[in-house]
Scaffold this motif. Sequence first.
Motif, mmCIF file in Angstrom:
data_model
loop_
_atom_site.group_PDB
_atom_site.id
_atom_site.type_symbol
_atom_site.label_atom_id
_atom_site.label_comp_id
_atom_site.label_asym_id
_atom_site.label_seq_id
_atom_site.Cartn_x
_atom_site.Cartn_y
_atom_site.Cartn_z
ATOM 1 N N ILE A 35 -3.847 -12.957 -5.807
ATOM 2 C CA ILE A 35 -5.969 -12.563 -5.927
ATOM 3 C C ILE A 35 -6.107 -13.665 -7.837
ATOM 4 N N GLU A 36 -6.368 -14.215 -8.263
ATOM 5 C CA GLU A 36 -6.403 -14.689 -10.045
ATOM 6 C C GLU A 36 -7.425 -14.036 -10.376
ATOM 7 N N HIS A 37 -8.819 -13.757 -9.387
ATOM 8 C CA HIS A 37 -9.353 -13.419 -10.831
ATOM 9 C C HIS A 37 -10.632 -12.121 -9.223
ATOM 10 N N GLY A 38 -10.919 -10.955 -9.932
ATOM 11 C CA GLY A 38 -11.584 -9.927 -9.516
ATOM 12 C C GLY A 38 -12.544 -9.897 -10.314
ATOM 13 N N TRP A 39 -14.039 -9.231 -9.707
ATOM 14 C CA TRP A 39 -15.334 -8.576 -10.482
ATOM 15 C C TRP A 39 -16.056 -7.606 -9.747
ATOM 16 N N SER A 40 -16.979 -7.382 -10.601
ATOM 17 C CA SER A 40 -17.173 -5.842 -10.500
ATOM 18 C C SER A 40 -16.346 -4.273 -9.898
ATOM 19 N N ALA A 41 -14.864 -4.494 -9.926
ATOM 20 C CA ALA A 41 -14.149 -3.592 -9.358
ATOM 21 C C ALA A 41 -13.141 -4.098 -10.344
ATOM 22 N N SER A 42 -12.370 -2.025 -10.248
ATOM 23 C CA SER A 42 -11.306 -2.567 -10.884
ATOM 24 C C SER A 42 -9.907 -2.370 -9.346
ATOM 25 N N PHE A 43 -8.562 -4.223 -9.872
ATOM 26 C CA PHE A 43 -8.334 -3.681 -9.407
ATOM 27 C C PHE A 43 -6.572 -3.519 -9.858
ATOM 28 N N ASN A 44 -5.699 -2.673 -8.890
ATOM 29 C CA ASN A 44 -4.702 -2.574 -8.692
ATOM 30 C C ASN A 44 -3.430 -3.953 -8.313
ATOM 31 N N GLY A 45 -2.712 -4.501 -8.593
ATOM 32 C CA GLY A 45 -2.112 -5.161 -7.959
ATOM 33 C C GLY A 45 -2.467 -6.592 -7.855
ATOM 34 N N ASN A 46 -1.875 -7.840 -7.391
ATOM 35 C CA ASN A 46 -2.499 -8.920 -7.567
ATOM 36 C C ASN A 46 -2.222 -9.535 -5.718
ATOM 37 N N SER A 47 -1.213 -8.700 -5.585
ATOM 38 C CA SER A 47 -0.431 -9.524 -3.712
ATOM 39 C C SER A 47 -0.363 -8.178 -2.927
ATOM 40 N N GLY A 48 0.311 -8.468 -2.071
ATOM 41 C CA GLY A 48 0.468 -7.910 -0.866
ATOM 42 C C GLY A 48 -1.008 -6.857 -0.592
ATOM 43 N N THR A 49 -0.321 -5.054 -0.891
ATOM 44 C CA THR A 49 -1.262 -4.211 -0.544
ATOM 45 C C THR A 49 -1.396 -4.053 -2.121
ATOM 46 N N VAL A 50 -3.092 -4.150 -2.395
ATOM 47 C CA VAL A 50 -4.280 -4.250 -3.512
ATOM 48 C C VAL A 50 -4.759 -2.660 -3.100
ATOM 49 N N SER A 51 -4.699 -1.667 -4.480
ATOM 50 C CA SER A 51 -6.064 -0.941 -4.651
ATOM 51 C C SER A 51 -7.086 -1.578 -5.395
ATOM 52 N N VAL A 52 -8.483 -1.195 -4.959
ATOM 53 C CA VAL A 52 -9.631 -1.701 -5.105
ATOM 54 C C VAL A 52 -10.337 -0.245 -5.799
ATOM 55 N N GLY A 53 -10.600 -0.572 -6.611
ATOM 56 C CA GLY A 53 -11.522 0.994 -7.098
ATOM 57 C C GLY A 53 -13.007 0.828 -7.608
ATOM 58 N N ASN A 54 -13.798 1.615 -7.837
ATOM 59 C CA ASN A 54 -15.371 1.302 -8.355
ATOM 60 C C ASN A 54 -14.785 0.733 -10.380
ATOM 61 N N ALA A 55 -15.671 0.243 -10.579
ATOM 62 C CA ALA A 55 -15.786 -0.435 -12.128
ATOM 63 C C ALA A 55 -16.581 1.053 -12.501
ATOM 64 N N ARG A 56 -16.538 1.449 -14.035
ATOM 65 C CA ARG A 56 -17.357 2.269 -15.020
ATOM 66 C C ARG A 56 -18.846 1.909 -14.041
#
Length: 85
Positions: A35-56
């Motif tokens: 992952i180079e850039h993400g939006w509208s969420a919080s990203f934990n990690g950028n390759s392999g298995t990535v945890s994605v959670g809500n934005a505020r």
Amino acid sequence: MWNTGYVVGFTVTNNGSSPTNGWRLMLDLKGNAEIEHGWSASFNGNSGTVSVGNARWNGELAPGQSAEFGFKAKYSGDYQAPTCQ
């Protein structure tokens, strides 16, 4: 998608009968995608298995409501679509 990258969007929907107070999912990025850039969420990690959670602003979803997020990734070799766990 192009030969060294792609953009992907996801929709998270509350299919339950009560409101959510945040959401989280796991994405599996295949091959050597990063992952180079993400939006509208919080990203934990950028390759392999990535945890994605809500934005505020999009964590509280009433039943039937949805939130959208996405990211731009790079890769080399054969394209393999990311999957959710």
